[in-house]
Scaffold this active site. Structure first.
Site, PDB file in Angstrom:
ATOM      1  N   SER A 198     -64.190   2.396 -48.295  1.00 44.06           N
ATOM      2  CA  SER A 198     -63.758   3.375 -47.283  1.00 44.06           C
ATOM      3  C   SER A 198     -64.585   4.658 -47.345  1.00 44.06           C
ATOM      4  O   SER A 198     -64.392   5.546 -46.508  1.00 44.06           O
ATOM      5  CB  SER A 198     -62.268   3.684 -47.441  1.00 44.06           C
ATOM      6  OG  SER A 198     -61.983   4.104 -48.760  1.00 44.06           O
ATOM      7  N   SER A 229     -75.118  14.135  -9.647  1.00 43.81           N
ATOM      8  CA  SER A 229     -75.326  12.692  -9.610  1.00 43.81           C
ATOM      9  C   SER A 229     -76.823  12.446  -9.739  1.00 43.81           C
ATOM     10  O   SER A 229     -77.639  13.267  -9.320  1.00 43.81           O
ATOM     11  CB  SER A 229     -74.808  12.158  -8.270  1.00 43.81           C
ATOM     12  OG  SER A 229     -75.547  11.025  -7.886  1.00 43.81           O
ATOM     13  N   LYS A 232     -56.945   5.901 -41.538  1.00 40.21           N
ATOM     14  CA  LYS A 232     -57.718   7.144 -41.430  1.00 40.21           C
ATOM     15  C   LYS A 232     -58.578   7.293 -40.184  1.00 40.21           C
ATOM     16  O   LYS A 232     -58.577   8.344 -39.544  1.00 40.21           O
ATOM     17  CB  LYS A 232     -58.587   7.316 -42.665  1.00 40.21           C
ATOM     18  CG  LYS A 232     -57.762   7.609 -43.895  1.00 40.21           C
ATOM     19  CD  LYS A 232     -58.598   7.629 -45.153  1.00 40.21           C
ATOM     20  CE  LYS A 232     -57.713   7.315 -46.347  1.00 40.21           C
ATOM     21  NZ  LYS A 232     -57.185   5.926 -46.319  1.00 40.21           N
ATOM     22  N   GLN A 268     -55.293   1.542 -45.798  1.00 35.77           N
ATOM     23  CA  GLN A 268     -56.604   2.201 -45.704  1.00 35.77           C
ATOM     24  C   GLN A 268     -57.055   2.323 -44.243  1.00 35.77           C
ATOM     25  O   GLN A 268     -57.882   3.158 -43.910  1.00 35.77           O
ATOM     26  CB  GLN A 268     -57.631   1.417 -46.525  1.00 35.77           C
ATOM     27  CG  GLN A 268     -59.013   2.025 -46.524  1.00 35.77           C
ATOM     28  CD  GLN A 268     -59.899   1.396 -47.603  1.00 35.77           C
ATOM     29  OE1 GLN A 268     -59.750   1.678 -48.782  1.00 35.77           O
ATOM     30  NE2 GLN A 268     -60.801   0.523 -47.196  1.00 35.77           N
ATOM     31  N   LYS A 284     -74.136  16.156  -4.856  1.00 39.01           N
ATOM     32  CA  LYS A 284     -72.895  15.975  -5.613  1.00 39.01           C
ATOM     33  C   LYS A 284     -72.694  16.970  -6.742  1.00 39.01           C
ATOM     34  O   LYS A 284     -73.634  17.386  -7.404  1.00 39.01           O
ATOM     35  CB  LYS A 284     -72.883  14.569  -6.234  1.00 39.01           C
ATOM     36  CG  LYS A 284     -72.780  13.473  -5.208  1.00 39.01           C
ATOM     37  CD  LYS A 284     -71.349  13.176  -4.858  1.00 39.01           C
ATOM     38  CE  LYS A 284     -70.726  12.351  -5.951  1.00 39.01           C
ATOM     39  NZ  LYS A 284     -69.475  11.758  -5.537  1.00 39.01           N
ATOM     40  N   THR A 301     -43.940  16.048  -3.843  1.00 39.53           N
ATOM     41  CA  THR A 301     -43.349  14.895  -4.515  1.00 39.53           C
ATOM     42  C   THR A 301     -44.031  13.699  -3.865  1.00 39.53           C
ATOM     43  O   THR A 301     -44.407  13.765  -2.683  1.00 39.53           O
ATOM     44  CB  THR A 301     -41.821  14.808  -4.310  1.00 39.53           C
ATOM     45  OG1 THR A 301     -41.567  14.677  -2.911  1.00 39.53           O
ATOM     46  CG2 THR A 301     -41.099  16.044  -4.817  1.00 39.53           C
ATOM     47  N   HIS A 302     -44.249  12.644  -4.630  1.00 41.48           N
ATOM     48  CA  HIS A 302     -44.996  11.467  -4.131  1.00 41.48           C
ATOM     49  C   HIS A 302     -46.390  11.860  -3.626  1.00 41.48           C
ATOM     50  O   HIS A 302     -46.926  11.209  -2.731  1.00 41.48           O
ATOM     51  CB  HIS A 302     -44.242  10.734  -3.020  1.00 41.48           C
ATOM     52  CG  HIS A 302     -42.799  10.495  -3.314  1.00 41.48           C
ATOM     53  ND1 HIS A 302     -42.342   9.372  -3.961  1.00 41.48           N
ATOM     54  CD2 HIS A 302     -41.700  11.277  -3.090  1.00 41.48           C
ATOM     55  CE1 HIS A 302     -41.024   9.445  -4.108  1.00 41.48           C
ATOM     56  NE2 HIS A 302     -40.616  10.600  -3.595  1.00 41.48           N
ATOM     57  N   ASN A 354     -69.819  16.682  -9.666  1.00 39.98           N
ATOM     58  CA  ASN A 354     -68.698  15.849 -10.099  1.00 39.98           C
ATOM     59  C   ASN A 354     -67.877  16.503 -11.203  1.00 39.98           C
ATOM     60  O   ASN A 354     -68.428  17.152 -12.076  1.00 39.98           O
ATOM     61  CB  ASN A 354     -69.220  14.496 -10.608  1.00 39.98           C
ATOM     62  CG  ASN A 354     -69.901  13.700  -9.500  1.00 39.98           C
ATOM     63  OD1 ASN A 354     -69.495  13.772  -8.349  1.00 39.98           O
ATOM     64  ND2 ASN A 354     -70.938  12.974  -9.855  1.00 39.98           N
ATOM     65  N   GLU A 386     -62.414  14.493 -15.916  1.00 38.05           N
ATOM     66  CA  GLU A 386     -62.358  13.016 -15.946  1.00 38.05           C
ATOM     67  C   GLU A 386     -62.422  12.504 -17.378  1.00 38.05           C
ATOM     68  O   GLU A 386     -61.702  11.578 -17.756  1.00 38.05           O
ATOM     69  CB  GLU A 386     -63.514  12.420 -15.133  1.00 38.05           C
ATOM     70  CG  GLU A 386     -63.302  12.538 -13.627  1.00 38.05           C
ATOM     71  CD  GLU A 386     -64.556  12.200 -12.822  1.00 38.05           C
ATOM     72  OE1 GLU A 386     -64.503  12.278 -11.598  1.00 38.05           O
ATOM     73  OE2 GLU A 386     -65.595  11.868 -13.416  1.00 38.05           O
TER      74      GLU A 386
HETATM   75  N1  ARG Z   1     -59.429   3.896 -50.355  1.00 37.21           N
HETATM   76  C1  ARG Z   1     -58.042   3.679 -50.552  1.00 37.21           C
HETATM   77  C2  ARG Z   1     -57.276   4.054 -49.268  1.00 37.21           C
HETATM   78  O1  ARG Z   1     -57.820   4.710 -48.457  1.00 37.21           O
HETATM   79  C3  ARG Z   1     -57.536   4.489 -51.690  1.00 37.21           C
HETATM   80  C4  ARG Z   1     -56.322   3.943 -52.373  1.00 37.21           C
HETATM   81  C5  ARG Z   1     -56.671   2.738 -53.111  1.00 37.21           C
HETATM   82  N2  ARG Z   1     -55.642   2.298 -53.981  1.00 37.21           N
HETATM   83  C6  ARG Z   1     -55.667   1.089 -54.465  1.00 37.21           C
HETATM   84  N3  ARG Z   1     -54.738   0.760 -55.249  1.00 37.21           N
HETATM   85  N4  ARG Z   1     -56.590   0.220 -54.142  1.00 37.21           N
HETATM   86  O2  ARG Z   1     -56.140   3.678 -49.062  1.00 37.21           O
END
Ligand code: ARG
Length: 461
Positions: free
Chosen positions: A24, A278, A326, A323, A284, A156-157, A286, A291
């Site tokens: 990660s 454009s 994120k 994991q 144009k 409305t509408h 835009n 958007e």
């Molecule tokens: N890279 C892991 C995560 O983002 C960290 C936690 C890992 N823990 C484990 N027991 N493998 O979740």
């Protein structure tokens, strides 16, 4: 590094594939500051509790400070093939300070470490987004205050309905964004609890003090139950939901700005900064920026649904599925903060065409309801009869090629003798806008009251 996940029975090729799936670091390196902050607090607590020596703490603390510097000035590149940000920081620390670095992970697991890092990140952005929203609301209030007498056809509408004013219309959006602020702020309060010291899932036999680290990191207190804490991602789901809802509001406002800047409406002109040309049609201009804001709402919804789906069915406690929490959050946060900054700039710099808004009020017989109400109140007619008479007035207006607000008293009386001068005066759009003076209504004085109340709320800390 890849030895950890490979084994003697797995070929070198599949081990690099596994590493590509498992690592990660390519994305969680964004958490380096939180990781170092959490580690310094942890080491300090270990020292206070007599679990590590003051000398080891000094070495760890100075070492972590140096790792931070090296990351920020680019000498430690976070591309050395470590599994995640936690392993990378610990490896570099140990290279720098030796054995003391190896003591840092006492009474801790990556499970509570990632929970604290990610929570610190999310809490920081709960606050940052609330602040940007407050700035956007301030801009809306400023424009609203200037335009409480600028007539605007309320719809409305998407059909003309009743006369309102532009300030009133903008206050509807300010109200949506205020609810957003309240959501981010209450998510912050609810989730401001420290996961540190939960260790892998069950706490630790070491004599730690979770209150010391909680306080030092700015949390209200430690979380209640470690088993829940290491697998809880509600704080992340909340920011994703709050962002998705806020983006929906941004998208609705963007849609109106797109409509309003067409040649059919012509109510606003976006600054050249917020429009593009454009490649083929030289005439144009835009509205790409609103958007894009409308379009980016889709990814915010996607990120929310992704994490809800990841979390569904996970047994207690930590599972590697987590994991996946994120990247979507990083993406939504980046999108939200950028969108808020751009939207505010667009509001500040657009040109409002008051004449076009007022002229639009002369179409669509906006005051028809006022006439029906008058026939009920003053001529004593049952509402259904009044409704039919006004229908005839509207038909007559169309025959004359006029809006009912432009009909003379004689023209009105020809349709129904009960409608005279007094009723004729009612059909004025501005009078009609100001007549809706019930609390929360569009009348200029009521709009000003709403602006005032929102300003008072905004000034409270
Ligand atoms: N890279 C892991 C995560 O983002 C960290 C936690 C890992 N823990 C484990 N027991 N493998 O979740």
């Amino acid at each position: 590094m890849s030895k950890k996940i490979a084994s003697a029975r797995i070929s070198a090729e599949s081990s690099s594939l596994l590493k590509a799936l498992n690592d990660s670091l390519p994305f969680d390196k964004a958490l380096y500051r939180e990781d170092i902050e959490g580690s310094r607090a942890h080491a300090w607590m270990l020292m206070k509790q007599g679990i590590i020596s003051p000398e080891d703490f000094e070495a760890i603390d100075r070492g972590l400070e140096q790792v931070l510097e090296e990351i920020e000035n680019g000498t430690f590149g976070l591309d050395g093939g470590d599994e995640d940000i936690h392993m990378a920081v610990e490896r570099r620390l140990t290279e720098l300070v030796g054995d003391a670095g190896k003591r840092l992970h006492t009474a801790r697991s990556r499970n509570d470490q990632v929970a604290v890092d990610f929570r610190l990140y999310v809490l920081r952005h709960d606050r940052q987004i609330a602040k940007l929203l407050r700035e956007l609301i301030a801009s809306l209030l400023r424009v609203a205050r200037e335009h409480t007498e600028t007539l605007l056809p309320g719809m409305t509408h998407l059909q003309h309905a009743q006369p309102t004013n532009l300030g009133y219309h903008l206050m509807a959006y300010a109200s949506m964004f205020r609810r957003d602020v309240e959501r981010f702020e209450s998510s912050f309060e609810r989730n401001n609890l420290s996961p540190l010291g939960c260790a892998a899932l069950a706490g630790t036999p070491h004599p730690i003090d979770r209150r010391l680290t909680a306080e030092r990191l700015g949390f209200r207190e430690p979380t209640l139950n470690c088993l829940d804490t290491v697998s809880d991602r509600d704080f992340a789901l909340e920011i994703l939901f709050n962002i998705a809802t806020m983006m929906m509001h941004i998208s609705r406002l963007s849609e109106e700005l797109i409509l309003w800047s067409t040649s059919e409406f012509g109510f606003v002109r976006l600054s050249d900064k917020h429009a593009t040309g454009s490649s083929i049609m030289p005439q144009k201009k835009n509205p790409d920026i609103p958007e894009l804001l409308r379009g980016k709402t889709g990814r915010a919804y996607g990120n929310l649904v992704s994490l809800l789906t990841v979390m569904k069915g996970l047994p207690l406690a930590y599972n590697k599925d987590t994991q996946e929490d994120k990247e979507g959050v990083f993406d939504s946060v980046r999108t939200a903060e950028l969108s808020l900054r751009v939207l505010r700039e667009m509001i500040d710099e657009m040109t409002i065409n008051e004449e076009a808004m007022e002229a639009a009020c002369a179409k669509g017989h906006l005051t028809a309801t006022d006439l029906a109400d008058w026939l009920v109140k003053e001529a004593g007619l049952p509402f259904r009869d009044a409704y039919h008479i006004v229908g005839n007035v509207v038909n007559r207006a169309e025959e004359l090629g006029k809006d009912i607000s432009e009909m003379s008293a004689e023209e009105l009386a020809q349709v129904d003798a009960r409608i005279g001068e007094a009723a004729c005066a009612l059909l004025d759009n501005r009078r009609s806008m100001n007549a809706r003076a019930s609390e929360g209504g569009t009348a200029t004085e009521r709009t000003l009251e709403q602006i005032q109340r929102m300003e008072e709320w905004l000034q409270k800390p």
